[in-house]
Design a protein around this motif. Sequence first.
Motif, PDB file in Angstrom:
ATOM      1  N   LYS A   1      25.967  58.478  98.129  1.00  0.00           N
ATOM      2  CA  LYS A   1      25.121  59.398  97.369  1.00  0.00           C
ATOM      3  C   LYS A   1      25.931  60.604  96.892  1.00  0.00           C
TER       4      LYS A   1
ATOM      5  N   ASN B   1      25.669  54.917 103.237  1.00  0.00           N
ATOM      6  CA  ASN B   1      24.657  55.248 102.227  1.00  0.00           C
ATOM      7  C   ASN B   1      24.734  56.717 101.823  1.00  0.00           C
TER       8      ASN B   1
ATOM      9  N   LEU C   1      25.890  47.470 101.248  1.00  0.00           N
ATOM     10  CA  LEU C   1      25.599  48.908 101.173  1.00  0.00           C
ATOM     11  C   LEU C   1      26.627  49.674 100.344  1.00  0.00           C
TER      12      LEU C   1
END
Length: 205
Positions: A75, A71, A100
């Motif tokens: 980003k 995750n 994910l």
Amino acid sequence: MTHSILIADDDVQIIMALKLLLKTHQFDVVVAQTPNEAIEHATKREFDVALIDLNYQADTTSGQEGMALINDLKKLDELLPIVVMTGYSSVDIAVDVMKLGASDFVQKPWGNERLLSILQNQISLKQSRRLGNKLAAHNALLSNERSTPSCNIVAESAVMKQLLTQLEKLALSDMSIMLTGENGCGKACLPIIFIVVHRAITIHM
């Protein structure tokens, strides 16, 4: 061609084996032994692909640390291909990491040929996605220019203002334009005006 890869694993022997394999195949290898260290590397530079373990010293079975790392990496770079590697693989974990944003899943011990094939495929996919994004942005820019033509040329005379208005309308078409007129009447200036109104039109003089 050399490709950069970020490896995240807390097992020193795993890291050494991967470095030996990947450097032999022209990879620029950067290693991290913790998720935080991996994020630190990813913050400083861009990678072509990441190969990460799901489990670290703080939690060796659930895969939660690895999922959080996926995750965080996404980003920083949503196009980064992430290949997950773990000795505690299961169908459920594989499904979760794919949701994910992981690109593929490899179980330890890995097969060298399969691992290299997966990494090369993911690098190629990233390059294709990046090119697709550039083309989409370019097409969006062209579309915006076509729908909102603008001209930065300042004209005072009514005749010139009328000409610029006509040119802005013509700039939205795909037609070829033939310019006629006597020498010295300013035909050579008109191609520049067409460029200013943001449309490439074939001009014959």
